[in-house]
Design a protein around this motif. Structure first.
Motif, short mmCIF file in Angstrom:
data_model
loop_
_atom_site.label_atom_id
_atom_site.label_comp_id
_atom_site.label_asym_id
_atom_site.label_seq_id
_atom_site.Cartn_x
_atom_site.Cartn_y
_atom_site.Cartn_z
N TYR A 6 0.89 -1.10 -0.11
CA TYR A 6 0.05 0.06 -0.06
C TYR A 6 0.77 1.09 0.04
O TYR A 6 2.01 1.41 0.46
CB TYR A 6 -0.89 0.12 1.28
N GLY A 7 0.30 2.25 -0.50
CA GLY A 7 1.02 3.66 -0.54
C GLY A 7 1.19 4.11 -1.99
O GLY A 7 0.80 3.29 -2.90
N PRO A 8 1.65 5.14 -2.04
CA PRO A 8 1.99 5.92 -3.34
C PRO A 8 2.98 5.26 -4.25
O PRO A 8 3.81 4.16 -3.88
CB PRO A 8 2.63 7.04 -3.13
N VAL A 9 2.89 5.38 -5.46
CA VAL A 9 3.54 4.64 -6.40
C VAL A 9 5.17 4.89 -6.15
O VAL A 9 5.62 6.04 -5.93
CB VAL A 9 3.31 4.95 -8.05
N GLY A 10 5.83 3.86 -6.20
CA GLY A 10 7.30 3.73 -5.84
C GLY A 10 7.54 3.98 -4.52
O GLY A 10 8.69 3.88 -4.23
N HIS A 11 6.49 4.09 -3.64
CA HIS A 11 6.82 4.03 -2.13
C HIS A 11 5.71 3.16 -1.30
O HIS A 11 5.65 3.41 -0.08
CB HIS A 11 6.89 5.65 -1.71
N GLU A 12 5.72 2.06 -1.85
CA GLU A 12 4.66 1.13 -1.39
C GLU A 12 5.19 0.35 0.14
O GLU A 12 6.56 0.29 -0.11
CB GLU A 12 4.12 -0.06 -2.18
#
Length: 281
Positions: A6-12
């Motif tokens: 989960y989380g923003p693209v590239g920072h899951e």
């Protein structure tokens, strides 16, 4: 277990879905849902955790692809006899193998881009198999031991790029956003029979695909054994195992995706995906 990112693209970040449908953080235990996390030892460690003691992730969260940094995204073509028939193709005497670029992988609810010059963007609900340990020359009898888990995949395809241009299928299969994966990686122990899963897909509320993995020509165990003859399969590699009938190309007349449409698809026990289409700049 239902593992997710989960989380923003590239920072899951890594998480687990609890019995109430809440995301629990696994960040104190693993760095990501990736090759390292999929080892038998790490999966056993995660399974032994007290879920109710894991931190609850609050707020609305984007769900990312359920596995990170896959080295290979292998697809199987015409693996349902009824799908082969609707496309006018014959059932192949051996599995048809093609690669989809790992760059196509996006989250299960991320927007889907209709590529420039596309006239025939199509949908395909598929069972995804995620490898958990390196497989080379494995037998069909032992093949499922190499599976970490299963997931939903939408194997989007641009049929004109795929079939009407010169070359191989990959350029019609590898466009950006053409591989929504997830929402969860459901571990092997929760899927006792991958050949008995119902699957479906809708576009703008209309049910186009309604099938079952029971009608696969080549089952999951056979595919893993077959692929391992030709290439090593590594932890985190994804196999997308083919689609049942009901694709846009098989409609009479054919129906293809346009910008602004809503795709909804799922597989029993593996979750649902929701995508909105948009036109490439």
């Amino acid at each position: 277990m239902k593992l997710l990112r989960y989380g923003p693209v590239g920072h899951e970040r890594p998480g687990l879905l609890d019995d109430q449908g809440r995301i629990r953080s696994l960040a104190d235990h693993i760095n990501d849902i990736d090759a390292a996390a999929l080892s038998a030892e790490n999966l056993a460690m995660l399974a032994a955790l007290q879920v109710e003691q894991l931190p609850i992730v609050s707020g609305e969260q984007r769900i990312g692809p359920c596995v990170a940094n896959s080295r290979k995204f292998i697809c199987i073509g015409l693996n349902y006899s009824d799908h082969a028939a609707e496309t006018g193709a014959v059932v192949p005497p051996e599995p048809i193998i093609f690669m989809k670029s790992p760059d196509a992988i996006v989250g299960p609810d991320d927007p889907v881009e209709i590529p420039r010059n596309s006239v025939k963007t199509d949908w395909e609900v598929e069972l995804g198999v995620v490898i958990g340990k390196t497989a080379k020359y494995v037998t069909e009898e032992e093949a499922l031991e190499y599976v970490a888990g299963y997931c939903v995949i939408n194997d989007l395809s641009e049929r004109a790029f795929q079939l009407e241009h010169q070359g191989q299928w990959c350029k019609g299969k590898s466009c950006d956003t053409f591989g929504p994966t997830g929402p969860w990686l459901v571990t092997r122990d929760e899927v006792p029979d991958p050949q008995n899963l119902s699957m479906w897909l809708e576009v703008d509320g209309h049910r186009y695909q309604n099938g079952s993995t029971q009608t696969m020509v080549y089952g999951v165990a056979y595919l893993i054994a077959y692929l391992s003859r030709f290439m090593s399969l590594h932890p985190g590699d994804i196999i997308s195992t083919g689609t049942p009938p009901g694709v846009g190309m098989g409609q009479n007349p054919p129906v293809y995706l346009q910008a602004g449409q809503h795709i909804r698809l799922g597989i029993d026990g593996l979750g649902e995906q929701h995508q909105v289409t948009y036109a490439a700049d």
